[in-house]
Design an enzyme around this catalytic site. Structure first.
Site, PDB file in Angstrom:
ATOM      1  N   LYS A  19      42.021  45.224  49.932  1.00 43.92           N
ATOM      2  CA  LYS A  19      41.110  45.846  49.109  1.00 43.92           C
ATOM      3  C   LYS A  19      39.755  45.177  48.997  1.00 43.92           C
ATOM      4  CE  LYS A  19      41.664  44.757  44.307  1.00 43.92           C
ATOM      5  NZ  LYS A  19      40.276  44.445  43.887  1.00 43.92           N
ATOM      6  N   ARG A  90      34.288  46.649  38.905  1.00 44.37           N
ATOM      7  CA  ARG A  90      32.906  45.982  39.282  1.00 44.37           C
ATOM      8  C   ARG A  90      32.362  45.738  40.520  1.00 44.37           C
ATOM      9  NH1 ARG A  90      32.702  42.593  34.544  1.00 44.37           N
ATOM     10  NH2 ARG A  90      31.123  41.120  35.735  1.00 44.37           N
ATOM     11  N   CYS A 114      34.957  41.651  30.972  1.00 45.07           N
ATOM     12  CA  CYS A 114      36.033  41.869  31.964  1.00 45.07           C
ATOM     13  C   CYS A 114      37.409  41.259  31.290  1.00 45.07           C
ATOM     14  CB  CYS A 114      35.758  41.322  33.268  1.00 45.07           C
ATOM     15  SG  CYS A 114      37.019  41.340  34.394  1.00 45.07           S
TER      16      CYS A 114
HETATM   17  C1  EPZ Z   1      35.735  38.686  43.891  1.00 43.52           C
HETATM   18  O1  EPZ Z   1      35.118  39.156  42.546  1.00 43.52           O
HETATM   19  C2  EPZ Z   1      37.145  39.661  44.105  1.00 43.52           C
HETATM   20  N1  EPZ Z   1      36.894  41.062  43.834  1.00 43.52           N
HETATM   21  C3  EPZ Z   1      38.211  39.182  42.832  1.00 43.52           C
HETATM   22  O2  EPZ Z   1      39.250  39.714  42.849  1.00 43.52           O
HETATM   23  C4  EPZ Z   1      38.376  37.502  43.130  1.00 43.52           C
HETATM   24  O3  EPZ Z   1      39.069  36.860  41.856  1.00 43.52           O
HETATM   25  C5  EPZ Z   1      36.983  36.787  43.032  1.00 43.52           C
HETATM   26  O4  EPZ Z   1      36.176  37.261  43.883  1.00 43.52           O
HETATM   27  C6  EPZ Z   1      37.019  35.359  43.228  1.00 43.52           C
HETATM   28  O5  EPZ Z   1      37.808  35.257  44.636  1.00 43.52           O
HETATM   29  C7  EPZ Z   1      36.401  41.712  44.989  1.00 43.52           C
HETATM   30  O6  EPZ Z   1      36.189  41.185  45.947  1.00 43.52           O
HETATM   31  C8  EPZ Z   1      36.098  42.942  44.615  1.00 43.52           C
HETATM   32  P1  EPZ Z   1      32.706  35.600  42.129  1.00 43.52           P
HETATM   33  P2  EPZ Z   1      33.599  38.581  42.251  1.00 43.52           P
HETATM   34  O7  EPZ Z   1      31.492  36.508  42.087  1.00 43.52           O
HETATM   35  O8  EPZ Z   1      32.803  38.767  43.681  1.00 43.52           O
HETATM   36  C9  EPZ Z   1      31.108  33.554  38.568  1.00 43.52           C
HETATM   37  C10 EPZ Z   1      41.068  41.011  42.329  1.00 43.52           C
HETATM   38  O9  EPZ Z   1      42.230  40.779  41.449  1.00 43.52           O
HETATM   39  N2  EPZ Z   1      29.831  34.421  38.557  1.00 43.52           N
HETATM   40  O10 EPZ Z   1      33.170  34.937  43.392  1.00 43.52           O
HETATM   41  O11 EPZ Z   1      33.336  39.226  41.016  1.00 43.52           O
HETATM   42  C11 EPZ Z   1      31.796  34.746  38.002  1.00 43.52           C
HETATM   43  O12 EPZ Z   1      32.052  34.787  36.672  1.00 43.52           O
HETATM   44  C12 EPZ Z   1      39.797  40.695  41.915  1.00 43.52           C
HETATM   45  O13 EPZ Z   1      41.277  41.751  43.337  1.00 43.52           O
HETATM   46  C13 EPZ Z   1      28.523  34.168  38.096  1.00 43.52           C
HETATM   47  O14 EPZ Z   1      28.428  33.157  37.250  1.00 43.52           O
HETATM   48  O15 EPZ Z   1      34.067  37.162  42.040  1.00 43.52           O
HETATM   49  C14 EPZ Z   1      33.253  33.746  38.371  1.00 43.52           C
HETATM   50  O16 EPZ Z   1      33.395  32.763  37.181  1.00 43.52           O
HETATM   51  C15 EPZ Z   1      39.594  39.964  40.451  1.00 43.52           C
HETATM   52  N3  EPZ Z   1      27.353  34.789  37.996  1.00 43.52           N
HETATM   53  C16 EPZ Z   1      32.879  33.050  39.512  1.00 43.52           C
HETATM   54  O17 EPZ Z   1      31.589  33.038  39.545  1.00 43.52           O
HETATM   55  C17 EPZ Z   1      27.194  35.742  39.186  1.00 43.52           C
HETATM   56  O18 EPZ Z   1      26.124  36.627  39.173  1.00 43.52           O
HETATM   57  C18 EPZ Z   1      33.440  33.638  40.942  1.00 43.52           C
HETATM   58  O19 EPZ Z   1      33.064  35.122  41.075  1.00 43.52           O
HETATM   59  C19 EPZ Z   1      28.668  36.129  39.938  1.00 43.52           C
HETATM   60  C20 EPZ Z   1      29.600  35.412  39.648  1.00 43.52           C
END
Ligand code: EPZ
Length: 417
Positions: A19, A90, A114
């Site tokens: 996915k 998202r 979220c």
């Molecule tokens: C991806 O989300 C995945 N989603 C998530 O899977 C997964 O849990 C996550 O990566 C971590 O591996 C998809 O790929 C569609 P991040 P993403 O940006 O990209 C912070 C599932 O269940 N952050 O790596 O949104 C954020 O808040 C989902 O399939 C900022 O602070 O994750 C988090 O604490 C859930 N500012 C951390 O970074 C930003 O601009 C990691 O988030 C972006 C992120």
């Protein structure tokens, strides 16, 4: 979903396409006027949401096979990604980069809150701004304009998967070189890079902390096969382990599962991994483990909830620390309702086992939390009723059929209310 627990899972099952690899690659279709043919695309709610988002921009989307999706952005008719779709999923926010790169203009809703944490998009915005974009946030939308994108050095505060992907998709059509430092190394980022390269992009270093992108004039169509879903693989491996069964996943992406295999083995589960494919079995007692979620290649946050369900059955005290999202223990409360002994303090959960799990009505709060409840239900006495399973359908293709084929007693019924 109604599950009658107590049956060991046995047999072999094929995994669906990933996915989290599929969704950003779908967004990449916006970068070219030629067709992007994707194979091994999972049939999921989130994929349908991405299709709706792309169709709203003028992209044609056609299922050209059971798992083959052909996308073509011959002519874009809109620059708007509306709130209704971005708040539902998202990953929609990742259309910002490609839309801007292709048309010089994008208006994309910010995603809002979220269930698992704040999940801001500041890193996406800062990165894309650094490429020479004027960005304003007005009325809940990111409004972005750029006459042309200019390659730049971008350093990410933390290795965000989505920000790395969004910036990468903007940079492939920028003038000159972009360097993303402290980039995410997740397999899904590598998969997106592979797809972009097959469309004519010039990208080096994906899978490391420094990604270099040399902008090109235009991209062309491509044919890309999506890799198997490592999180679905891990989820079914844990399900096999909790039931004391034996399951083979012939198309598991073994090399992406090192952390998961290591933790399962540490907890006393037998895992045989060779090339592509794993076999998981357990007949002895489970041992407690310490577990910390981390960016790849660390243990994935998307399997933390499922491991927590498993560790309720180990003899001793396990400690789980969630370092990626600040509110990703919602499943713990539901597991407790089934009899689990879990104490939470900040980002840490202490799980004492083995606890006798008893079926109960429980409620899914997000995709992976739903899976952890299914896993607990497979080991629980009597019947567990899991409501709000639409969360599961966002990310697990035909889960009831797959678990059913492995011998689980699982049934989907219509909600009465
Ligand atoms: C991806 O989300 C995945 N989603 C998530 O899977 C997964 O849990 C996550 O990566 C971590 O591996 C998809 O790929 C569609 P991040 P993403 O940006 O990209 C912070 C599932 O269940 N952050 O790596 O949104 C954020 O808040 C989902 O399939 C900022 O602070 O994750 C988090 O604490 C859930 N500012 C951390 O970074 C930003 O601009 C990691 O988030 C972006 C992120």
């Amino acid at each position: 979903m109604i599950v009658h627990g107590g049956r060991p899972l046995k047999g072999s099952v094929m995994l669906s396409g990933s996915k989290n690899a599929t969704l950003p690659i779908m967004m990449a279709s916006v970068l070219t006027d030629q067709p992007l043919r994707l194979r091994n695309v999972p049939r999921l709610r989130d994929v349908n949401t991405a299709i709706a988002l792309l169709q709203g921009l003028g992209v044609s989307a056609e299922w050209t096979g059971e798992h083959e999706l052909t996308l073509q952005a011959a002519k874009l008719t809109s620059n708007d990604a509306p709130y209704e779709l971005v708040k539902t999923m998202r990953a929609s926010f990742c259309v910002l980069g490609p839309l801007l790169a292709r048309t010089g203009k994008a208006r994309v809703s910010t995603p809002g809150g979220c269930a698992i944490g704040a999940r801001p998009v500041n890193l996406h915005i800062t990165g894309i701004r650094t490429l020479g974009t004027r960005i304003q946030i007005r009325h809940g939308y990111v409004e972005a304009h750029a006459d042309h994108l200019e390659g730049a050095r971008i350093w990410l505060d933390n290795p965000s998967v989505g920000a790395t992907e969004n910036i990468m998709m903007a940079a492939v059509l920028a003038r000159g070189r972009t360097t993303i430092e402290n980039a995410a190394r997740e397999p899904e980022v590598q998969e997106l890079a592979r797809a972009l390269v097959s469309m004519g992009a010039r990208i080096r270093g994906s899978g490391t902390h420094v990604i270099e992108i040399e902008g090109v004039e235009r991209l062309h169509g491509a044919d890309h096969e999506v890799v198997s879903d490592r999180i679905e693989a891990g989820s079914i491996m844990v399900a096999a382990a909790i039931t004391g069964g034996e399951v083979e996943l012939p198309n598991a992406p073994t090399h992406e599962l090192d952390a998961v295999i290591a933790k399962l083995r540490e907890s006393g589960v037998y895992v045989q991994a060779n090339g592509d494919g794993v076999t998981v079995a357990r007949d002895g007692k489970l041992k407690p483990v310490e577990l910390r979620t981390l960016p790849y290649p660390g243990f994935p946050t998307d399997l933390q909830a499922q491991m927590m369900a498993l560790l309720t059955q180990s003899s001793g005290t396990s400690v789980i620390t969630e370092t990626i999202f600040e509110n990703r223990f919602m499943h713990a409360l539901e597991l407790t309702r089934m009899g689990a002994d879990i104490l939470m303090k900040g980002p840490t959960a202490v799980v004492r086992g083995p606890a006798k799990l008893l079926g109960a009505p429980v409620m899914a709060t997000d995709l992976r939390a739903s899976m952890s409840l299914i896993i607990a239900a497979l080991a629980a006495e009597n019947q567990t009723e899991i409501s709000r399973v639409y969360h599961l359908d966002r990310g697990y293709e035909a889960l009831d059929a797959k678990l059913g084929a492995l011998g689980a007693q699982i049934e989907r019924v219509k909600d009465e209310v």
